[in-house]
Design a protein around this motif. Structure first.
Motif, PDB file in Angstrom:
ATOM      1  N   LEU A   1      -3.769  -1.920  12.800  1.00 44.22           N
ATOM      2  CA  LEU A   1      -3.199  -2.618  11.648  1.00 44.22           C
ATOM      3  C   LEU A   1      -1.688  -2.413  11.624  1.00 44.22           C
ATOM      4  N   SER A   2      -0.964  -3.409  11.109  1.00 44.47           N
ATOM      5  CA  SER A   2       0.499  -3.355  11.116  1.00 44.47           C
ATOM      6  C   SER A   2       1.051  -3.258   9.697  1.00 44.47           C
ATOM      7  N   PHE A   3       2.058  -2.393   9.541  1.00 44.40           N
ATOM      8  CA  PHE A   3       2.699  -2.191   8.246  1.00 44.40           C
ATOM      9  C   PHE A   3       4.215  -2.268   8.412  1.00 44.40           C
ATOM     10  N   ARG A   4       4.868  -2.738   7.371  1.00 45.32           N
ATOM     11  CA  ARG A   4       6.333  -2.794   7.364  1.00 45.32           C
ATOM     12  C   ARG A   4       6.836  -1.903   6.233  1.00 45.32           C
ATOM     13  N   PRO A   5       7.523  -0.804   6.572  1.00 52.65           N
ATOM     14  CA  PRO A   5       8.030   0.092   5.525  1.00 52.65           C
ATOM     15  C   PRO A   5       9.062  -0.616   4.647  1.00 52.65           C
ATOM     16  N   LEU A   6       8.914  -0.469   3.343  1.00 53.42           N
ATOM     17  CA  LEU A   6       9.849  -1.087   2.403  1.00 53.42           C
ATOM     18  C   LEU A   6      10.744  -0.055   1.727  1.00 53.42           C
ATOM     19  N   GLY A   7      10.574   1.214   2.099  1.00 54.15           N
ATOM     20  CA  GLY A   7      11.383   2.260   1.484  1.00 54.15           C
ATOM     21  C   GLY A   7      10.823   2.697   0.143  1.00 54.15           C
ATOM     22  N   GLU A   8      11.657   3.379  -0.622  1.00 50.65           N
ATOM     23  CA  GLU A   8      11.225   3.915  -1.909  1.00 50.65           C
ATOM     24  C   GLU A   8      11.360   2.877  -3.017  1.00 50.65           C
ATOM     25  N   VAL A   9      10.368   2.871  -3.893  1.00 52.49           N
ATOM     26  CA  VAL A   9      10.346   1.935  -5.019  1.00 52.49           C
ATOM     27  C   VAL A   9      10.043   2.724  -6.291  1.00 52.49           C
ATOM     28  N   ALA A  10      10.793   2.453  -7.343  1.00 55.60           N
ATOM     29  CA  ALA A  10      10.529   3.085  -8.637  1.00 55.60           C
ATOM     30  C   ALA A  10       9.402   2.331  -9.330  1.00 55.60           C
ATOM     31  N   LEU A  11       8.346   3.049  -9.676  1.00 52.91           N
ATOM     32  CA  LEU A  11       7.191   2.440 -10.321  1.00 52.91           C
ATOM     33  C   LEU A  11       6.962   3.085 -11.679  1.00 52.91           C
ATOM     34  N   LYS A  12       6.607   2.294 -12.650  1.00 54.58           N
ATOM     35  CA  LYS A  12       6.355   2.784 -13.998  1.00 54.58           C
ATOM     36  C   LYS A  12       5.235   3.821 -13.993  1.00 54.58           C
ATOM     37  N   GLY A  13       5.469   4.933 -14.675  1.00 58.55           N
ATOM     38  CA  GLY A  13       4.457   5.973 -14.775  1.00 58.55           C
ATOM     39  C   GLY A  13       4.568   7.049 -13.719  1.00 58.55           C
ATOM     40  N   PHE A  14       5.497   6.883 -12.770  1.00 62.03           N
ATOM     41  CA  PHE A  14       5.675   7.870 -11.706  1.00 62.03           C
ATOM     42  C   PHE A  14       7.081   8.459 -11.798  1.00 62.03           C
ATOM     43  N   ASP A  15       7.144   9.787 -11.799  1.00 65.85           N
ATOM     44  CA  ASP A  15       8.419  10.475 -11.995  1.00 65.85           C
ATOM     45  C   ASP A  15       9.390  10.232 -10.850  1.00 65.85           C
ATOM     46  N   ARG A  16       8.855  10.096  -9.650  1.00 66.97           N
ATOM     47  CA  ARG A  16       9.702   9.923  -8.477  1.00 66.97           C
ATOM     48  C   ARG A  16       9.426   8.577  -7.810  1.00 66.97           C
ATOM     49  N   PRO A  17      10.422   8.038  -7.101  1.00 66.08           N
ATOM     50  CA  PRO A  17      10.189   6.799  -6.352  1.00 66.08           C
ATOM     51  C   PRO A  17       9.064   6.985  -5.333  1.00 66.08           C
ATOM     52  N   VAL A  18       8.359   5.927  -5.059  1.00 63.62           N
ATOM     53  CA  VAL A  18       7.193   5.963  -4.170  1.00 63.62           C
ATOM     54  C   VAL A  18       7.493   5.189  -2.892  1.00 63.62           C
ATOM     55  N   GLN A  19       7.131   5.769  -1.755  1.00 71.22           N
ATOM     56  CA  GLN A  19       7.268   5.064  -0.485  1.00 71.22           C
ATOM     57  C   GLN A  19       6.221   3.951  -0.419  1.00 71.22           C
ATOM     58  N   VAL A  20       6.678   2.747  -0.125  1.00 71.03           N
ATOM     59  CA  VAL A  20       5.798   1.579  -0.147  1.00 71.03           C
ATOM     60  C   VAL A  20       5.795   0.898   1.220  1.00 71.03           C
ATOM     61  N   HIS A  21       4.633   0.370   1.598  1.00 72.02           N
ATOM     62  CA  HIS A  21       4.479  -0.329   2.875  1.00 72.02           C
ATOM     63  C   HIS A  21       3.832  -1.685   2.626  1.00 72.02           C
ATOM     64  N   ALA A  22       4.370  -2.714   3.274  1.00 74.67           N
ATOM     65  CA  ALA A  22       3.777  -4.049   3.198  1.00 74.67           C
ATOM     66  C   ALA A  22       2.874  -4.253   4.406  1.00 74.67           C
ATOM     67  N   VAL A  23       1.694  -4.786   4.165  1.00 73.84           N
ATOM     68  CA  VAL A  23       0.755  -5.063   5.249  1.00 73.84           C
ATOM     69  C   VAL A  23       1.140  -6.380   5.907  1.00 73.84           C
ATOM     70  N   GLU A  24       1.190  -6.368   7.234  1.00 72.04           N
ATOM     71  CA  GLU A  24       1.467  -7.586   7.991  1.00 72.04           C
ATOM     72  C   GLU A  24       0.146  -8.306   8.223  1.00 72.04           C
ATOM     73  N   CYS A  25      -0.023  -9.441   7.573  1.00 78.71           N
ATOM     74  CA  CYS A  25      -1.309 -10.143   7.640  1.00 78.71           C
ATOM     75  C   CYS A  25      -1.506 -10.934   8.927  1.00 78.71           C
ATOM     76  N   GLY A  26      -0.434 -11.492   9.486  1.00 77.06           N
ATOM     77  CA  GLY A  26      -0.599 -12.376  10.630  1.00 77.06           C
ATOM     78  C   GLY A  26      -1.313 -13.638  10.198  1.00 77.06           C
ATOM     79  N   GLN A  27      -1.811 -14.384  11.154  1.00 74.26           N
ATOM     80  CA  GLN A  27      -2.517 -15.633  10.837  1.00 74.26           C
ATOM     81  C   GLN A  27      -3.830 -15.703  11.598  1.00 74.26           C
TER      82      GLN A  27
ATOM     83  N   VAL B   1       0.838  -1.199   0.000  1.00 73.10           N
ATOM     84  CA  VAL B   1       0.000   0.000   0.000  1.00 73.10           C
ATOM     85  C   VAL B   1       0.871   1.246   0.000  1.00 73.10           C
ATOM     86  N   SER B   2       0.256   2.354  -0.359  1.00 74.36           N
ATOM     87  CA  SER B   2       0.942   3.643  -0.379  1.00 74.36           C
ATOM     88  C   SER B   2       1.035   4.219   1.028  1.00 74.36           C
TER      89      SER B   2
END
Length: 278
Positions: A252-278, A239-240
């Motif tokens: 809710l828990s998120f794990r920051p993944l840092g900046e990621v270059a994505l197609k169509g975006f001029d600048r890298p985007v900060q991305v977060h992974a959702v911690e699903c748990g079980q 998620v953004s």
């Protein structure tokens, strides 16, 4: 007659009462230009107003604002009414024309922010080639059932089926994340219990406003959510930053993944992974 949505940006924020007066002024003169302003969404703290109207041209819609109160929109785009409704929902309005927050407190105004979620079945084309059309279609039906059950449980709205996934819209960012978590947990449960081939799904989500840089309604938000979905690993939810921030204090828990270059975006985007748990 075409339908348009515009955005007004007021520095320092704006009071709901001021917007109501401006809308009333629009309604008072709209007939002169063959325009009909249906309703508006207002984010008071951010000073943003989104107006939805029918008009013969964008200029006619702008002229109503110009004559009524002088607050000309920063941008106006043409929208399909059905698409706007899928994203925003058939919002009820108060007596002043303000859209009310679905499921919110009485008279709580809707700021127009939505979270868009994409699901995608991993390697769907190769699955079809490997297992055949019949089994691949059964996988798709299982995916659709799991996603739609999660949407129903978290008050999400299906916008469209993408062929190997679903795009959905949520009033609540936390609802969107909980929907994604429910989908992945149900798929994981199915994988533990079923002996047949397993379905792997990636999910991406982003939050934004109806009128942005793109000329389509929620265009930038949709593009970002789709790119995050494509970037996600199997079983992962990305998620953004906007989504993660809207979920602060929601358990809710998120794990920051840092900046990621994505197609169509001029600048890298900060991305977060959702911690699903079980």
């Amino acid at each position: 007659m075409p339908t348009y949505m515009d955005i007004h940006e007021i520095k320092g924020g704006i009071a709901a009462e001021e917007v109501a007066k401006a809308h009333a002024s629009d309604v008072a003169v709209e007939g002169k230009y063959g325009v009909h302003y249906h309703k508006y969404w207002v984010n008071e703290s951010a000073g943003k107003i989104f107006c939805l109207c029918e008009a013969p041209t964008a200029e006619a819609a702008m002229q109503v604002h110009r004559e009524a109160h002088g607050q000309v929109a920063e941008k106006i785009i043409q929208v399909e009414p059905e698409v706007a409704d899928l994203f925003l929902g058939g919002s009820e309005v108060n007596g002043e024309g303000a859209a009310l927050l679905p499921g919110g407190a009485a008279e709580a105004r809707d700021p127009g922010i939505r979270t868009v979620l994409f699901t995608d079945i991993v390697d769907s084309t190769s699955l079809t080639q490997k297992l055949g059309d019949e089994i691949a279609m059964e996988f798709l039906r299982v995916h659709d059932r799991i996603v739609r059950d999660a949407l129903a449980a978290t008050k999400g709205r299906e916008v469209k089926h993408t062929g190997d996934g679903i795009m959905a819209s949520f009033v609540s960012a936390a609802g969107a994340v909980r929907c994604a978590v429910q989908i992945q947990r149900e798929l994981a449960r199915r994988e533990r219990e079923e002996r047949d081939h397993h379905i792997k799904v990636r999910i991406g989500g982003a939050a934004g406003e109806p009128v942005e840089k793109n000329n389509d309604i929620f265009g930038t938000t949709v593009q970002l959510a789709a790119r995050l979905c494509s970037h996600a690993e199997p079983d992962q939810i990305l998620v953004s930053t906007a989504v993660a921030e809207l979920c602060i204090g929601k358990g809710l828990s998120f794990r920051p993944l840092g900046e990621v270059a994505l197609k169509g975006f001029d600048r890298p985007v900060q991305v977060h992974a959702v911690e699903c748990g079980q």
